[in-house]
Design a protein around this motif. Sequence first.
Motif, PDB file in Angstrom:
ATOM      1  N   LEU A 174     -16.274   4.445   5.006  1.00 17.18           N
ATOM      2  CA  LEU A 174     -14.858   4.834   4.954  1.00 17.18           C
ATOM      3  C   LEU A 174     -14.161   4.596   6.286  1.00 17.18           C
ATOM      4  N   HIS A 175     -14.863   4.796   7.389  1.00 15.68           N
ATOM      5  CA  HIS A 175     -14.289   4.490   8.706  1.00 15.68           C
ATOM      6  C   HIS A 175     -14.049   2.988   8.858  1.00 15.68           C
ATOM      7  N   GLU A 176     -14.966   2.209   8.342  1.00 14.27           N
ATOM      8  CA  GLU A 176     -14.819   0.755   8.380  1.00 14.27           C
ATOM      9  C   GLU A 176     -13.600   0.331   7.556  1.00 14.27           C
ATOM     10  N   TRP A 177     -13.464   0.915   6.370  1.00 14.40           N
ATOM     11  CA  TRP A 177     -12.320   0.613   5.505  1.00 14.40           C
ATOM     12  C   TRP A 177     -11.011   1.004   6.195  1.00 14.40           C
ATOM     13  N   GLU A 178     -10.991   2.179   6.822  1.00 15.71           N
ATOM     14  CA  GLU A 178      -9.772   2.618   7.504  1.00 15.71           C
ATOM     15  C   GLU A 178      -9.425   1.705   8.681  1.00 15.71           C
ATOM     16  N   ALA A 179     -10.441   1.235   9.392  1.00 20.25           N
ATOM     17  CA  ALA A 179     -10.181   0.332  10.521  1.00 20.25           C
ATOM     18  C   ALA A 179      -9.525  -0.963  10.048  1.00 20.25           C
ATOM     19  N   VAL A 180      -9.859  -1.408   8.850  1.00 20.26           N
ATOM     20  CA  VAL A 180      -9.264  -2.626   8.308  1.00 20.26           C
ATOM     21  C   VAL A 180      -7.866  -2.356   7.755  1.00 20.26           C
ATOM     22  N   GLN A 181      -7.686  -1.232   7.075  1.00 19.65           N
ATOM     23  CA  GLN A 181      -6.446  -0.979   6.343  1.00 19.65           C
ATOM     24  C   GLN A 181      -5.376  -0.222   7.140  1.00 19.65           C
ATOM     25  N   ARG A 182      -5.755   0.587   8.109  1.00 14.39           N
ATOM     26  CA  ARG A 182      -4.778   1.408   8.837  1.00 14.39           C
ATOM     27  C   ARG A 182      -3.657   0.586   9.484  1.00 14.39           C
ATOM     28  N   PRO A 183      -3.952  -0.540  10.149  1.00 15.53           N
ATOM     29  CA  PRO A 183      -2.851  -1.316  10.742  1.00 15.53           C
ATOM     30  C   PRO A 183      -1.839  -1.783   9.699  1.00 15.53           C
ATOM     31  N   LYS A 184      -2.290  -2.135   8.517  1.00 16.38           N
ATOM     32  CA  LYS A 184      -1.382  -2.567   7.455  1.00 16.38           C
ATOM     33  C   LYS A 184      -0.451  -1.427   7.068  1.00 16.38           C
ATOM     34  N   PHE A 185      -1.001  -0.234   6.941  1.00 12.85           N
ATOM     35  CA  PHE A 185      -0.188   0.932   6.595  1.00 12.85           C
ATOM     36  C   PHE A 185       0.825   1.245   7.695  1.00 12.85           C
ATOM     37  N   GLU A 186       0.384   1.212   8.945  1.00 14.57           N
ATOM     38  CA  GLU A 186       1.274   1.551  10.049  1.00 14.57           C
ATOM     39  C   GLU A 186       2.456   0.584  10.134  1.00 14.57           C
ATOM     40  N   VAL A 187       2.201  -0.707   9.937  1.00 15.84           N
ATOM     41  CA  VAL A 187       3.283  -1.689   9.965  1.00 15.84           C
ATOM     42  C   VAL A 187       4.249  -1.447   8.803  1.00 15.84           C
ATOM     43  N   THR A 188       3.707  -1.195   7.620  1.00 10.64           N
ATOM     44  CA  THR A 188       4.552  -0.932   6.455  1.00 10.64           C
ATOM     45  C   THR A 188       5.378   0.323   6.668  1.00 10.64           C
ATOM     46  N   LYS A 189       4.786   1.338   7.256  1.00  6.20           N
ATOM     47  CA  LYS A 189       5.509   2.592   7.530  1.00  6.20           C
ATOM     48  C   LYS A 189       6.662   2.343   8.498  1.00  6.20           C
ATOM     49  N   LEU A 190       6.406   1.595   9.564  1.00  6.18           N
ATOM     50  CA  LEU A 190       7.451   1.320  10.546  1.00  6.18           C
ATOM     51  C   LEU A 190       8.573   0.491   9.935  1.00  6.18           C
ATOM     52  N   ARG A 191       8.216  -0.528   9.183  1.00  9.00           N
ATOM     53  CA  ARG A 191       9.237  -1.385   8.580  1.00  9.00           C
ATOM     54  C   ARG A 191      10.028  -0.640   7.504  1.00  9.00           C
ATOM     55  N   THR A 192       9.389   0.269   6.797  1.00  8.80           N
ATOM     56  CA  THR A 192      10.106   1.101   5.831  1.00  8.80           C
ATOM     57  C   THR A 192      11.097   2.003   6.560  1.00  8.80           C
ATOM     58  N   LEU A 193      10.674   2.570   7.683  1.00  9.67           N
ATOM     59  CA  LEU A 193      11.567   3.399   8.491  1.00  9.67           C
ATOM     60  C   LEU A 193      12.786   2.599   8.936  1.00  9.67           C
ATOM     61  N   ARG A 194      12.563   1.378   9.410  1.00  6.79           N
ATOM     62  CA  ARG A 194      13.688   0.544   9.851  1.00  6.79           C
ATOM     63  C   ARG A 194      14.651   0.250   8.695  1.00  6.79           C
ATOM     64  N   HIS A 195      14.109   0.036   7.507  1.00 10.96           N
ATOM     65  CA  HIS A 195      14.956  -0.196   6.336  1.00 10.96           C
ATOM     66  C   HIS A 195      15.781   1.048   6.015  1.00 10.96           C
ATOM     67  N   LEU A 196      15.123   2.196   6.009  1.00  7.18           N
ATOM     68  CA  LEU A 196      15.823   3.438   5.684  1.00  7.18           C
ATOM     69  C   LEU A 196      16.858   3.800   6.744  1.00  7.18           C
ATOM     70  N   GLN A 197      16.594   3.442   7.993  1.00  5.26           N
ATOM     71  CA  GLN A 197      17.558   3.730   9.053  1.00  5.26           C
ATOM     72  C   GLN A 197      18.870   2.990   8.836  1.00  5.26           C
ATOM     73  N   LEU A 198      18.813   1.815   8.216  1.00  4.44           N
ATOM     74  CA  LEU A 198      20.044   1.068   7.938  1.00  4.44           C
ATOM     75  C   LEU A 198      20.998   1.852   7.042  1.00  4.44           C
ATOM     76  N   TYR A 199      20.436   2.708   6.191  1.00  4.41           N
ATOM     77  CA  TYR A 199      21.257   3.420   5.200  1.00  4.41           C
ATOM     78  C   TYR A 199      21.275   4.928   5.398  1.00  4.41           C
ATOM     79  N   SER A 200      20.792   5.397   6.528  1.00  8.06           N
ATOM     80  CA  SER A 200      20.833   6.833   6.793  1.00  8.06           C
ATOM     81  C   SER A 200      22.279   7.264   7.014  1.00  8.06           C
ATOM     82  N   PRO A 201      22.606   8.518   6.730  1.00 12.12           N
ATOM     83  CA  PRO A 201      23.989   8.974   6.935  1.00 12.12           C
ATOM     84  C   PRO A 201      24.489   8.736   8.355  1.00 12.12           C
ATOM     85  N   THR A 202      23.608   8.831   9.330  1.00  8.37           N
ATOM     86  CA  THR A 202      24.003   8.633  10.723  1.00  8.37           C
ATOM     87  C   THR A 202      24.442   7.201  10.990  1.00  8.37           C
TER      88      THR A 202
END
Length: 135
Positions: free
Chosen positions: A43-71
């Motif tokens: 499971l640690h091996e799997w996380e080492a492979v998959q975690r970077p993919k999740f982190e990039v997707t999370k950051l890019r999703t945040l950037r997308h949502l920031q475009l449409y945030s009320p602020t």
Amino acid sequence: DAAHAYGPLTAKMANLAVNDAYTLGEILNHRSKTEIKSQDELLHEWEAVQRPKFEVTKLRTLRHLQLYSPTWRGFSIFLWRVFPGIMSNYFGSIFAYDYSIYSKNELRNPTEKPIVLSCHGIVGMTDADPLTAFL
């Protein structure tokens, strides 16, 4: 569900879920045949492979949502009206990437901490943060 349109955020997360399942299956199948490892190590091996993919997707999703945030919504509307080409390129760059298919050759040391915000395992981009890559 195939008849329903998915937004880019839902589609990326669904794609990542399928990639997660495939990668875990490959690691379990390959490692159980070639090496004896504990479930925790696998499971640690799997996380080492998959975690970077999740982190990039999370950051890019945040950037997308920031475009449409009320602020930022008013500013985003202004930018879309004044610079439609630039905004279209930026918006498109947020989701212009895909996940690589797991290969047993891409394994890193499972004791090594995953590199957060790297592009390991992702094709179609060179920078994890679309804002940094765009500017």
